[in-house]
Motif scaffolding. Structure first.
Motif, short mmCIF file in Angstrom:
data_model
loop_
_atom_site.label_atom_id
_atom_site.label_comp_id
_atom_site.label_asym_id
_atom_site.label_seq_id
_atom_site.Cartn_x
_atom_site.Cartn_y
_atom_site.Cartn_z
N TYR A 1 -9.87 -3.92 -9.40
CA TYR A 1 -9.33 -2.97 -10.36
C TYR A 1 -8.07 -3.50 -11.04
O TYR A 1 -7.83 -3.22 -12.22
CB TYR A 1 -9.02 -1.64 -9.68
CG TYR A 1 -10.17 -0.67 -9.66
CD1 TYR A 1 -10.84 -0.32 -10.84
CD2 TYR A 1 -10.59 -0.08 -8.47
CE1 TYR A 1 -11.89 0.58 -10.82
CE2 TYR A 1 -11.65 0.83 -8.46
CZ TYR A 1 -12.29 1.15 -9.63
OH TYR A 1 -13.35 2.04 -9.63
N TYR A 2 -7.27 -4.28 -10.32
CA TYR A 2 -6.00 -4.72 -10.88
C TYR A 2 -6.03 -6.12 -11.47
O TYR A 2 -5.23 -6.42 -12.37
CB TYR A 2 -4.91 -4.63 -9.81
CG TYR A 2 -4.49 -3.20 -9.55
CD1 TYR A 2 -3.55 -2.59 -10.36
CD2 TYR A 2 -5.08 -2.45 -8.54
CE1 TYR A 2 -3.19 -1.26 -10.16
CE2 TYR A 2 -4.73 -1.13 -8.33
CZ TYR A 2 -3.78 -0.55 -9.15
OH TYR A 2 -3.44 0.78 -8.96
N LEU B 1 -0.05 0.73 -4.04
CA LEU B 1 -1.44 1.10 -4.32
C LEU B 1 -1.72 2.57 -4.06
O LEU B 1 -2.52 3.18 -4.77
CB LEU B 1 -2.38 0.24 -3.47
CG LEU B 1 -2.53 -1.22 -3.89
CD1 LEU B 1 -3.51 -1.92 -2.96
CD2 LEU B 1 -2.99 -1.34 -5.33
N TYR C 1 -8.78 4.96 -11.44
CA TYR C 1 -9.99 4.20 -11.16
C TYR C 1 -11.23 4.89 -11.74
O TYR C 1 -12.19 4.23 -12.14
CB TYR C 1 -10.13 3.99 -9.66
CG TYR C 1 -8.84 3.53 -9.03
CD1 TYR C 1 -8.20 2.37 -9.48
CD2 TYR C 1 -8.22 4.24 -8.01
CE1 TYR C 1 -7.00 1.95 -8.94
CE2 TYR C 1 -7.02 3.83 -7.46
CZ TYR C 1 -6.41 2.69 -7.93
OH TYR C 1 -5.22 2.28 -7.39
N PHE D 1 0.81 -1.22 0.00
CA PHE D 1 0.00 0.00 0.00
C PHE D 1 0.84 1.26 0.00
O PHE D 1 0.64 2.14 -0.84
CB PHE D 1 -0.94 0.04 1.20
CG PHE D 1 -1.72 1.34 1.26
CD1 PHE D 1 -2.88 1.49 0.54
CD2 PHE D 1 -1.26 2.41 2.02
CE1 PHE D 1 -3.59 2.69 0.55
CE2 PHE D 1 -1.95 3.61 2.04
CZ PHE D 1 -3.12 3.75 1.31
N TYR E 1 -12.31 -2.25 0.92
CA TYR E 1 -11.26 -1.51 0.20
C TYR E 1 -10.34 -2.45 -0.55
O TYR E 1 -10.04 -2.24 -1.73
CB TYR E 1 -10.44 -0.65 1.18
CG TYR E 1 -9.16 -0.15 0.53
CD1 TYR E 1 -9.20 0.94 -0.33
CD2 TYR E 1 -7.94 -0.81 0.72
CE1 TYR E 1 -8.03 1.37 -0.98
CE2 TYR E 1 -6.79 -0.38 0.09
CZ TYR E 1 -6.84 0.70 -0.76
OH TYR E 1 -5.70 1.11 -1.40
N TRP E 2 -9.87 -3.49 0.13
CA TRP E 2 -8.91 -4.39 -0.50
C TRP E 2 -9.55 -5.16 -1.65
O TRP E 2 -8.90 -5.40 -2.68
CB TRP E 2 -8.32 -5.34 0.53
CG TRP E 2 -7.30 -4.66 1.41
CD1 TRP E 2 -7.47 -4.21 2.69
CD2 TRP E 2 -5.97 -4.30 1.03
NE1 TRP E 2 -6.32 -3.61 3.14
CE2 TRP E 2 -5.37 -3.64 2.16
CE3 TRP E 2 -5.21 -4.46 -0.11
CZ2 TRP E 2 -4.06 -3.16 2.13
CZ3 TRP E 2 -3.90 -3.99 -0.13
CH2 TRP E 2 -3.34 -3.35 0.98
N ALA F 1 -0.84 3.66 -9.52
CA ALA F 1 -2.04 4.35 -9.97
C ALA F 1 -1.82 5.24 -11.19
O ALA F 1 -2.66 6.06 -11.52
CB ALA F 1 -2.64 5.17 -8.83
N SER G 1 -11.94 -3.99 -3.55
CA SER G 1 -12.05 -2.99 -4.61
C SER G 1 -10.75 -2.90 -5.40
O SER G 1 -10.76 -2.87 -6.65
CB SER G 1 -12.41 -1.63 -4.03
OG SER G 1 -12.37 -0.61 -5.01
N MET G 2 -9.63 -2.86 -4.70
CA MET G 2 -8.34 -2.76 -5.37
C MET G 2 -8.00 -4.04 -6.14
O MET G 2 -7.50 -3.98 -7.28
CB MET G 2 -7.23 -2.47 -4.35
CG MET G 2 -7.30 -1.09 -3.73
SD MET G 2 -7.08 0.26 -4.94
CE MET G 2 -8.78 0.78 -5.18
#
Length: 612
Positions: A168-169, A73, A487, A69, A161-162, A78, A164-165
């Motif tokens: 995205y990846y 992240l 994002y 993080f 949160y995790w 990003a 979501s990330m």
């Protein structure tokens, strides 16, 4: 007091992180013949009282203090976007592969993110299960009941949160929602990303009403609170209702996407109705608070990651560049900037917008602790943070670990999410316009509101499409350098389109400067005044010559031109894979699952689709 709070909180996280890992190791061992194993006893004990339960949940926060993080992240991974960029084609290093959208399954950075995300999810699941089974959510003692419900909300929000990330990846990923138990099948298949997001949104909806506001919690905005969870519902709902990349490299969105825009609008509005606050008038102070360790509640920042005073990379790999080292004349150490601002972004601002000169750093700090002009237009830095602003110099040889917190959500984001969702559902209603109005007003002096706010809103509110474009632009101007643009471009389905616009814009700036037809600064002129203040003569326009010889001349837009390649190589290559990747016109932002995860899944996971 603020520093003490940060140290106590982060020390607790580190200690309990170790405890949590010990418990998980025990829980996964072979010695489970007895009905009540020692790990079960310990877990039951931890969540039987609020103090130990607090420590258990703190273990989830500890993963913010890992490279997954604090340097990946939060900022490095990003880019690239239309407002933040870095060259990825000039090295085969892990982060360069990610910047260039050509990362291999062996990429160490991807492995770090994947591994730590699932460790955080594991610890969140342990806390959720322990708190839920404790009986304390209905405890007769009001303090115990409220505290345990708050802790449950924190665990669910951090888990969301995790996920979501990860989505995205990596796209579809395994969806783990239970604490580890010996004998369970840990090799789970991928779950559709829409199912994961829907589940996490619903979990947050169910817990948010029992959470505490930041001003009711011990650590304020340095811990997850009800404000942040409400805002996360809106953010996740926009992710769920937005576009995403399918394995065949086409873009899609769910047929029920408007349901999620409704959720986003309603929960952003719920926060506005229940806990509204004026936006701080001083835009720069928002980020200066991070650097000076000030954490006001009921203000702009809803939640920020509380790095301890010997941790965190803000001011090291993001922010104003500082040249330090043992031979420097100052004790602030060294700070780099891995994500620069394209000069097209700088010139997209209205010249009266106060956010531009806060966001776009045109100076760096040299070894004599003096500001000097940046090294060309490709090195505009994120000006919102800088280690040279620390109240206590960390030492001449220091670099990483500045202790500067990282903002995860601001109230302006909530206002703009509300405006966006309302516009998607009903067009540019007065409610949507007023939310955008509040953000625009802070960006300009009161005397300019009639033109820059009122007239502007009238001009962009003629249609749903024009208002959407205004939201796209406003979010760029408001959140530059905060590394959330990637994002947004993904969920809007315009990632490749915006990359193409950026490249064409840079080429146009280069052509006009080279041909002498630009009104913008082909050169910039700067100096330090008699008081040592950094001053630029022509931030906004071209001048034929400076008024006297005290000004330093540096090529600016002219520096975009190259006599051999016409344009600087970074213009031609930094965004190339975002525009002409495996499927031209679609940015392949999904990365392969790390090799070690695939191998350990015993055939359950594989890198199929996305051109891998």
């Amino acid at each position: 007091m603020v520093n003490k709070m940060k140290n106590i909180y982060n020390s607790a996280k580190i200690i309990i992180a170790s405890l949590s890992l010990t418990l998980v190791t025990s829980a996964c061992s072979d010695d489970f013949m007895e009905p009540d194993s020692i790990s079960t006893f310990d877990n039951n004990y931890i969540y039987s009282n609020v103090d130990d339960a607090r420590n258990g949940v703190n273990a989830i926060y500890s993963y913010f203090n890992q490279d997954a993080f604090r340097s990946r992240l939060s900022n490095n991974m990003a880019g690239n976007t239309d407002i933040e960029h870095q060259s990825g084609w000039n090295s085969n290093g892990d982060r360069y592969q990610i910047w260039n959208l050509d990362a291999l399954p062996s990429n160490r950075d991807l492995d770090i993110v994947w591994t730590n995300a699932y460790r955080a999810i594991r610890d969140a699941n342990i806390s959720i299960e322990g708190i839920t089974a404790s009986g304390n959510l209905e405890n007769e003692d009001e303090t115990v009941r409220k505290t345990m419900n708050q802790l449950l909300g924190e665990a669910y929000t951090l888990r969301a949160y995790w996920y979501s990330m990860l989505i995205y990846y990596f796209g579809d990923v395994p969806y783990v929602v239970a604490a580890p138990v010996a004998g369970d099948n840990f090799n789970l298949p991928k779950t559709d990303r829409n199912e994961i997001l829907s589940g996490e949104i619903q979990n947050l909806i169910e817990v948010e009403e029992n959470m505490l506001w930041a001003d009711e919690t011990r650590y304020g905005v340095e811990q997850v609170n009800r404000e942040y969870t409400l805002a996360m519902i809106a953010r996740l709902a926009l992710q769920r209702g937005g576009y995403y990349l399918k394995p065949d490299l086409s873009q899609a969105r769910g047929s029920n996407y408007q349901e999620y825009y409704t959720i986003a609008r309603d929960y952003a509005k719920k926060l506005i109705d229940l806990k509204d606050r004026p936006l701080p008038t001083d835009f720069r102070q928002i980020f200066l608070n991070n650097v000076t360790f000030q954490t006001p509640v009921n203000s702009e920042v809803l939640f920020e990651v509380p790095f301890s005073l010997n941790s965190g990379d803000v001011g090291w790999n993001i922010g104003i560049e500082v040249e330090g080292g043992p031979t420097s004349s100052h004790n602030y150490g060294s700070g780099n900037n891995y994500m620069a601002m394209p000069v097209t972004y700088y010139f997209s601002f209205d010249t009266l917008d106060v956010r531009r000169d806060v966001t776009c750093g045109l100076y760096r700090i040299n070894t004599d602790f003096e500001p000097e002009f940046i090294d060309g237009p490709m090195n505009i830095s994120q000006g919102k943070w800088g280690r040279h602003l620390l109240e206590t110099p960390p030492g001449a040889s220091t670099a990483k670990s500045t202790g500067i917190n990282w903002p995860m959500m601001r109230y302006a984001d909530v206002l703009l999410m509300y405006a966006e969702a309302e516009n998607e559902l009903n067009g540019p209603t007065m409610e949507a316009q007023n939310a955008l109005r509040r953000v625009r007003q802070r960006a300009f002096e009161d005397a300019d509101w009639a033109e820059k706010v009122d007239q502007y809103l009238t001009s962009v509110s003629s249609s749903k499409d024009s208002f959407f474009e205004a939201i796209v632009n406003e979010r760029a101007w408001e959140f530059g350098g905060e590394m959330i643009r990637k994002y947004e471009l993904i969920r809007w389905g315009i990632y490749s389109e915006k990359m193409s616009e950026t490249v064409e814009g840079l080429k146009q700036l280069a052509d006009e400067a080279y041909n002498g037809t630009t009104d913008l600064p082909d050169y910039m002129y700067w100096k330090l005044d008699e008081e040592g203040k950094f001053t630029i003569l022509n931030r906004n326009s071209r001048v034929v010559a400076p008024p006297d010889e005290t000004w330093n001349q540096v090529p600016f837009l002219l520096d975009l031109h190259d006599d051999t390649t016409t344009y600087d190589e970074w213009i031609l290559r930094d965004w190339e894979n975002y525009i002409n990747g495996p499927n031209p016109g679609v940015a392949r932002y999904i990365f392969p699952i790390p090799t070690i995860a695939v191998e350990n899944s015993q055939g359950t996971l594989q890198n199929d689709g996305y051109g891998f």
